[in-house]
Design a protein around this motif. Structure first.
Motif, short mmCIF file in Angstrom:
data_model
loop_
_atom_site.label_atom_id
_atom_site.label_comp_id
_atom_site.label_asym_id
_atom_site.label_seq_id
_atom_site.Cartn_x
_atom_site.Cartn_y
_atom_site.Cartn_z
N ARG B 10 26.84 39.97 53.38
CA ARG B 10 25.94 40.87 54.09
C ARG B 10 26.73 41.67 55.13
O ARG B 10 27.37 41.09 56.02
CB ARG B 10 24.84 40.08 54.82
CG ARG B 10 23.84 39.40 53.92
CD ARG B 10 22.94 40.43 53.20
NE ARG B 10 22.00 39.76 52.31
CZ ARG B 10 22.27 39.44 51.04
NH1 ARG B 10 23.47 39.72 50.54
NH2 ARG B 10 21.37 38.85 50.30
N PHE B 16 41.82 48.56 57.37
CA PHE B 16 43.28 48.43 57.49
C PHE B 16 43.74 49.60 58.36
O PHE B 16 43.89 50.71 57.87
CB PHE B 16 43.95 48.47 56.12
CG PHE B 16 43.57 47.32 55.24
CD1 PHE B 16 43.96 46.03 55.55
CD2 PHE B 16 42.82 47.52 54.10
CE1 PHE B 16 43.59 44.96 54.74
CE2 PHE B 16 42.46 46.47 53.28
CZ PHE B 16 42.85 45.18 53.60
N ILE B 19 41.99 53.04 58.05
CA ILE B 19 41.35 53.13 56.74
C ILE B 19 40.24 52.10 56.63
O ILE B 19 40.46 50.90 56.82
CB ILE B 19 42.40 52.88 55.62
CG1 ILE B 19 43.51 53.92 55.73
CG2 ILE B 19 41.75 52.91 54.25
CD1 ILE B 19 44.70 53.61 54.86
N ASP B 26 27.01 44.78 50.90
CA ASP B 26 26.20 43.60 50.57
C ASP B 26 26.47 43.24 49.11
O ASP B 26 26.64 44.13 48.27
CB ASP B 26 24.71 43.91 50.72
CG ASP B 26 24.32 44.15 52.17
OD1 ASP B 26 25.15 43.88 53.06
OD2 ASP B 26 23.20 44.64 52.39
N LEU B 27 26.48 41.97 48.84
CA LEU B 27 26.73 41.54 47.45
C LEU B 27 26.12 40.16 47.23
O LEU B 27 26.33 39.26 48.04
CB LEU B 27 28.24 41.49 47.17
CG LEU B 27 28.66 41.00 45.79
CD1 LEU B 27 28.32 42.04 44.73
CD2 LEU B 27 30.17 40.71 45.75
N THR B 46 39.51 45.76 44.99
CA THR B 46 40.51 44.71 45.18
C THR B 46 40.38 44.07 46.56
O THR B 46 40.56 42.86 46.72
CB THR B 46 41.92 45.30 44.98
OG1 THR B 46 42.01 45.83 43.66
CG2 THR B 46 42.99 44.23 45.16
N LEU B 53 38.42 35.64 47.42
CA LEU B 53 39.44 34.62 47.19
C LEU B 53 39.93 33.98 48.49
O LEU B 53 40.66 33.00 48.47
CB LEU B 53 40.64 35.23 46.46
CG LEU B 53 40.47 35.43 44.95
CD1 LEU B 53 41.62 36.24 44.39
CD2 LEU B 53 40.39 34.08 44.24
N LEU B 55 41.81 35.62 50.73
CA LEU B 55 43.11 36.13 51.13
C LEU B 55 43.07 36.78 52.50
O LEU B 55 44.08 36.87 53.19
CB LEU B 55 43.61 37.15 50.09
CG LEU B 55 44.11 36.54 48.79
CD1 LEU B 55 44.32 37.60 47.74
CD2 LEU B 55 45.40 35.78 49.05
N SER B 56 41.91 37.28 52.88
CA SER B 56 41.77 37.85 54.21
C SER B 56 40.34 37.63 54.67
O SER B 56 39.49 37.18 53.88
CB SER B 56 42.11 39.34 54.20
OG SER B 56 41.22 40.03 53.34
N ARG B 71 34.79 32.32 57.42
CA ARG B 71 35.01 33.14 58.62
C ARG B 71 36.46 33.56 58.78
O ARG B 71 36.75 34.52 59.47
CB ARG B 71 34.57 32.37 59.86
CG ARG B 71 33.07 32.09 59.90
CD ARG B 71 32.64 31.53 61.24
NE ARG B 71 31.18 31.36 61.28
CZ ARG B 71 30.56 30.27 60.87
NH1 ARG B 71 31.25 29.25 60.39
NH2 ARG B 71 29.24 30.18 60.93
N LEU B 74 42.00 32.43 54.12
CA LEU B 74 42.40 31.18 53.46
C LEU B 74 41.44 30.03 53.76
O LEU B 74 41.82 28.88 53.83
CB LEU B 74 43.84 30.79 53.86
CG LEU B 74 44.89 31.86 53.58
CD1 LEU B 74 46.25 31.44 54.12
CD2 LEU B 74 44.98 32.11 52.08
N ASP B 85 45.42 41.95 41.71
CA ASP B 85 46.69 42.64 41.46
C ASP B 85 47.52 41.94 40.39
O ASP B 85 48.73 41.79 40.53
CB ASP B 85 47.52 42.76 42.75
CG ASP B 85 46.99 43.87 43.63
OD1 ASP B 85 46.24 44.71 43.11
OD2 ASP B 85 47.31 43.88 44.83
N VAL B 213 27.21 51.85 46.07
CA VAL B 213 26.31 52.93 45.69
C VAL B 213 25.29 52.45 44.65
O VAL B 213 24.31 53.15 44.37
CB VAL B 213 27.09 54.15 45.16
CG1 VAL B 213 27.90 54.77 46.28
CG2 VAL B 213 27.98 53.76 43.99
N PHE B 214 25.56 51.31 44.04
CA PHE B 214 24.57 50.69 43.16
C PHE B 214 24.91 49.22 43.04
O PHE B 214 26.07 48.84 42.94
CB PHE B 214 24.58 51.34 41.77
CG PHE B 214 23.68 50.62 40.80
CD1 PHE B 214 22.31 50.90 40.76
CD2 PHE B 214 24.17 49.61 39.97
CE1 PHE B 214 21.48 50.21 39.89
CE2 PHE B 214 23.34 48.92 39.11
CZ PHE B 214 21.99 49.23 39.08
#
Lengths: 459, 315
Positions: B10, B16, B19, B26-27, B46, B53, B55-56, B71, B74, B85, B213-214
Motif C-alpha cells: 500500500r 533513487f 529518480i 498498491d499491489l 525490477t 525479494l 533487496l531493498s 520494513r 533483507l 536481473d 495504471v492498471f
C-alpha cells in the motif's frame, strides 16, 4: 488501484511466515570456497604453487651457475634450505603480489562481473556475512598458496641437495635444524605483508568492482613498495611500509637476530591488514546493490579507503621515526664496518676449516674493517656501489696482521654484496674442497646485511 | 492483514536520488495466484520485484509479504525466493553443483536430495553435469528457476523468466509455475512477452513511470480497453469487406492484407461491434476462417495505457 483474485486452489497455509535468518558464516564460507576452487585459474595456481618451486629449486641446484644476485642463491649447491629462501625472496617481490591479485583482487569483483550480487544477497541475507565469508575464503586460499610455495621449495631443495648447514647473512653456520626453523619462521614472517596485500586486494575488489584496476591493485601496491625500497628514502618510511617484512626476514639469518626491524615490519603489515580490511568492509556494507545508477563507490572509496590508509602510513612513519634511533638512510660507516668484520670473521673460520688449516676462532682473529665511500671524497653513509673496505685480522702466533680489500655494493634496504679485491689467496676466486664437493672460496664473494634501525656505536 | 495474500503493498514509494522509481504503488497478490507485472523499460518493475525479494526497503508505504510486515532491506520472510536481473549462476560450476552449493548454503539437506527431481522438472537432466558457462539464456533461466525451487517457495518472484526460452523450455517453465500456483505459491513475474502473461497470469499490474495504471484480472483489462485491431480472414473477402463497412462501430483499417497465402483485411472495433459483424457475415453466408487481434489485448492495453504517460513524461 488494487485487485485481488480468489485463488483457484486452497492455500497450503494461512499462517504468517517466519522471518528468514541470515545464512550461518560457516555455510557462506564453504559456498565461497566452492566457487573459488571451481575456477580453473585458481586450481592451476594451487597446482603451480605446490609443484613449480620444487622443480625450480631442484633444477637450479643442479646447474653450474647459481643465481648469486639473489639472496642465498650462491648457497644453493651447499644446502637444500637455500632454495626455499631464494623462492621466498622472489615470492615477496613478484609471485605473492600477483597471486594475491588473482585471489583477493577478484573475490568481490567476480560477483560484479557475473551479475550475481542480488542473487547472493537473497540467498545469504546479510552483507556482513557475505563480506566475512569472502574474506575468509580468500585468506584460506592465499595461505594454501603460500604453504605450497614454502613446502614445495623446501622439499625440492632437500631432495635435490640435502639437509645441510646453511651459511647465514653474517657468515655464521646454521645447523640443519636451526636452518629449518629459521626458514619456517621466515615464511611465517612474510604472512604479515601477505595479509596486508590481501586486504588491499579486498579493498580494491570492493571499491573498484569489475575494473581491471581493482584486480591489479595488490600488484601495483607491491610494485610501488618495491620501487620505494630502491629509493634513498629515510629508514623510518622504509620500515613503516606494509611490505617491509618481505625484506626484513633477512634479519633472522644474522647473529644476533635483527629483531627490531622484523617485529616493526610485521606489526606494520598486520596493522595494514586490519585497516585495509576494515576500510573494505566500510565500503562494502554501504554499497547499494539495488540501485543501477549507484555512483557513490568512487567517493566512498576515497573517504573510507584511501584517506584512512594514507593517514595510517603517516602515523606509522612518525611512530617508527620517534621510536627508533636511526635517521636518514640507516646505513653509516660504523655499521658497515661492524657488519663486514663479523661476516669476514665467520667466513674466514669456515675457509680455514675447508682448507684444513689449524682451527681458529672469531675472537682470536680480532677482525676489524675500515670502510669509506668513493675514496673518502664524500659522506661515508648511505647505499651505493662505491664502498671500499680494508679488512684486517690477526692469526694466533703470527706477528704480522693480514689485510684484504673488498668492494661493497650496498642496497638501500641494507643488503650488500662484498666482492673480494685481493689478495687473491685470501679473497680471490678459487675452489675449495668441502665435505659435499668443490665450492667457491667463501671469502671471494658473500652477502651481508646492515641493520638499518640499530644505533651506530659512534652515535 | 490478510493471511491469504502473498503480497499486500500500500502506497509504496521508492526513490533513487532524484529518480522516483515507484510512486504510491498498491499491489495485492493472492496465494496461489500468478500475477504479471507489465510495463515499458524503466517503469519500475525490477525495483518492485527487488522490494518483494527484500533487496531493498521502500522509502514509504506498507509492505506485507506472506503475512509479515517488511520494513527493512533483507527482512523478507522465509519462503520468498526468485531472481531479478537474470538468474545468479556461477559459470564454473555445473548445473548440479550450482544447485548443490545453494542447497548447502541454505542448510537444506532435503533440498539437496531433491536436486535430480528439480532438474528433471525444469528439463535440465541431460545437462546436469555440464558447466553453466556453456548454457544458453533459456537454459540459464530454467536453472535459475530450479535454484528458486530448492527452498520450497511460498512467494516466487521472477524477473523476465521467459527470456530466451525455446518452446520446450517454455513448456517446462509454465508447467512449474502452474504447479506451484496450484499448490498455493504466489508467483509474481515480469515479462515483455504478452502471450506468456496471457497464458499464465490470472491478474496483471501495468506500471508506467513508477505508477500503477492498471491492476486486476485480464478480463477486466479487456473490458476497460479501447478499440483493438482485428485481422479477419473469410471465405469471401469482398463481401466481408462490404459487410464490415456497413456495420456500425466497425472501421476498416486495411482493406487488403496478405495472410497465410490468402486475402484478409483489418478492422478496428470494440468487442460488441465485432460480435455484430460476425453475426452479419454468418447471415450473409460468409464463413469466418480466422478472427484474431493483430496485437494481443494485453499488449494493446499496455501500449494504450503507457504511451500517453511516456509522451507526457517526454514533454
Amino acid at each position: 488501484m488494487t485487485a485481488t483474485a480468489t485463488p483457484t486452489t486452497t492455500p497450503r497455509e494461512d499462517t504468517a511466515a517466519t522471518r528468514a535468518h541470515p545464512v550461518p558464516l560457516a555455510g557462506g564460507y564453504r559456498f565461497e570456497l566452492v566457487k573459488l576452487v571451481s575456477q580453473w585459474r585458481i586450481r592451476l595456481l594451487v597446482l603451480v604453487c605446490w609443484i613449480a618451486p620444487a622443480l625450480f629449486v631442484a633444477a637450479v641446484s643442479q646447474q653450474s651457475t647459481l643465481p648469486a644476485d639473489t639472496l642465498f642463491g650462491r648457497w644453493m649447491h651447499a644446502t637444500g634450505w637455500a632454495g626455499s629462501l631464494v623462492v621466498l625472496g622472489f615470492s615477496g617481490s613478484w609471485a605473492l603480489p600477483l597471486l594475491i591479485s588473482v585471489v583477493a583482487g577478484d573475490v568481490f569483483a567476480a560477483e560484479d562481473r557475473l551479475g550475481t550480487w542480488r542473487h547472493l544477497l537473497v540467498a545469504v541475507r546479510s552483507p556482513r556475512r557475505i563480506f566475512a565469508a569472502k574474506a575468509l575464503a580468500a585468506l584460506t586460499l592465499i595461505l594454501l598458496l603460500v604453504a605450497g610455495l614454502a613446502c614445495s621449495s623446501a622439499g625440492g631443495g632437500l631432495i635435490a641437495v640435502g639437509n645441510r648447514p646453511l651459511v647465514g647473512l653474517d657468515g655464521h653456520l646454521l645447523t640443519p635444524s636451526d636452518a629449518a626453523v629459521k626458514v619456517l619462521l621466515a615464511w611465517v614472517c612474510v604472512l604479515a605483508p601477505t595479509l596486508a596485500l590481501a586486504a588491499i586486494g579486498l579493498l580494491g575488489s570492493v571499491a573498484l568492482g569489475r575494473s581491471p584496476m581493482g584486480l591489479l591493485l595488490p600488484a601495483l601496491v607491491a610494485l610501488a613498495m618495491a620501487l620505494a625500497q630502491m629509493l634513498p628514502l629515510p629508514v623510518a618510511v622504509r620500515v613503516a611500509l606494509p611490505g617491509y617484512a618481505f625484506i626484513s626476514w633477512n634479519g633472522l639469518f644474522t647473529g644476533p637476530t635483527q629483531l627490531e626491524p622484523l617485529l616493526i615490519s610485521i606489526a606494520a603489515g598486520l596493522v595494514w591488514a586490519v585497516a585495509a580490511t576494515a576500510a573494505a568492509y566500510a565500503v562494502f556494507v554501504r554499497r547499494d546493490f539495488t540501485n543501477a545508477a549507484y555512483d557513490g563507490t568512487g567517493r566512498r572509496s576515497v573517504t573510507f579507503g584511501l584517506l584512512p590508509l594514507a593517514g595510517l602510513l603517516a602515523v606509522s612513519v612518525a611512530g617508527v621515526a620517534v621510536a627508533t634511533p636511526s635517521t636518514g638512510s640507516g646505513i653509516d660507516q660504523d655499521k658497515v664496518q661492524r657488519s663486514l668484520a663479523t661476516a669476514f670473521a665467520h667466513l674466514y673460520r669456515m675457509q680455514t676449516d675447508e682448507l684444513n688449516r689449524p682451527a681458529v676462532t672469531e675472537a682470536q682473529l680480532q677482525v676489524s674493517a675500515s670502510c669509506d665511500r668513493g675514496g673518502g671524497q664524500g659522506d661515508n653513509e648511505g647505499p651505493g656501489n662505491d664502498w671500499r673496505c680494508v679488512v684486517t685480522w690477526h692469526l694466533p702466533g703470527v706477528q704480522v696482521s693480514g689485510s684484504a680489500v673488498y668492494q661493497l655494493d650496498i642496497s638501500a634496504n641494507g643488503r650488500y654484496v662484498a666482492d673480494g679485491d685481493g689478495p687473491k689467496e685470501v679473497n680471490g676466486y678459487f675452489l675449495v674442497h668441502t665435505r659435499y664437493g668443490d665450492a667457491p672460496n667463501p671469502l671471494w664473494q658473500f652477502d651481508g646485511n646492515v641493520e638499518l634501525l640499530s644505533a651506530s656505536s659512534k652515535g | 492483514m490478510d493471511a491469504r495474500l502473498a503480497v499486500r503493498a500500500r502506497g509504496i514509494t521508492k526513490c533513487f536520488g532524484d529518480i522516483v522509481a515507484l510512486d504510491n504503488v498498491d499491489l495485492d497478490v493472492a496465494q496461489g495466484q500468478i500475477h504479471g507485472l507489465v510495463g515499458p523499460n524503466g517503469a519500475g518493475k525490477t525495483t518492485l520485484l527487488g522490494l518483494l525479494l527484500g533487496l531493498s526497503a521502500a522509502d514509504s508505504g506498507e509492505l506485507d509479504i506472506l503475512g509479515t510486515t517488511v520494513r527493512r532491506a533483507l527482512d523478507a520472510p522465509d519462503g520468498v525466493t526468485g531472481f531479478v536481473d537474470g538468474p545468479g549462476l556461477y559459470p564454473s560450476l555445473t548445473a548440479r553443483q550450482n544447485l548443490a552449493a545453494l542447497a548447502a548454503l541454505r542448510g537444506r539437506g532435503s533440498a539437496a536430495a531433491r536436486i535430480d527431481d528439480i532438474l528433471a522438472e525444469v528439463g535440465l537432466t541431460d545437462v546436469a553435469d555440464d558447466r553453466a558457462r556453456g548454457f544458453s539464456l533459456g537454459m540459464r533461466q530454467r536453472l535459475g528457476l530450479a535454484a528458486a525451487l530448492l527452498s520450497g517457495p511460498r512467494l516466487l518472484v521472477l524477473d523476465e523468466p521467459a527470456n530466451g526460452l525455446d518452446p520446450a523450455g517454455k513448456r517446462h517453465v509454465h508447467g512449474v509455475l502452474t504447479r506451484l500456483a496450484a499448490e498455493g505459491t504466489g508467483v509474481v513475474l515480469s515479462s515483455h512477452r504478452m502471450d506468456d502473461l496471457e497464458e499464465l497470469c490470472s491478474e496483471v499490474t501495468i506500471l508506467a513511470t513508477g505508477r500503477v495504471v492498471f491492476s486486476g484480472p485480464l478480463g477486466k483489462l479487456a473490458a476497460e480497453n479501447r478499440e483493438l485491431d482485428y485481422r479477419l480472414l473469410t471465405s469471401d473477402p469482398r463481401a466481408a469487406l462490404g459487410a464490415a463497412a456497413g456495420t456500425a462501430g466497425i472501421r476498416v483499417v486495411e482493406s487488403t492484407v496478405a495472410w497465410r497465402g490468402a486475402e484478409a483485411f483489418v478492422v478496428r472495433a470494440l468487442v460488441p461491434a465485432l460480435d455484430e459483424l460476425v453475426a452479419r457475415l454468418a447471415r450473409d453466408g460468409v464463413a469466418v476462417r480466422e478472427l484474431a487481434p493483430v496485437v494481443s489485448p494485453l499488449e494493446a492495453a499496455l501500449l494504450a495505457l503507457t504511451e500517453p504517460q511516456d509522451q507526457e513524461a517526454a514533454r
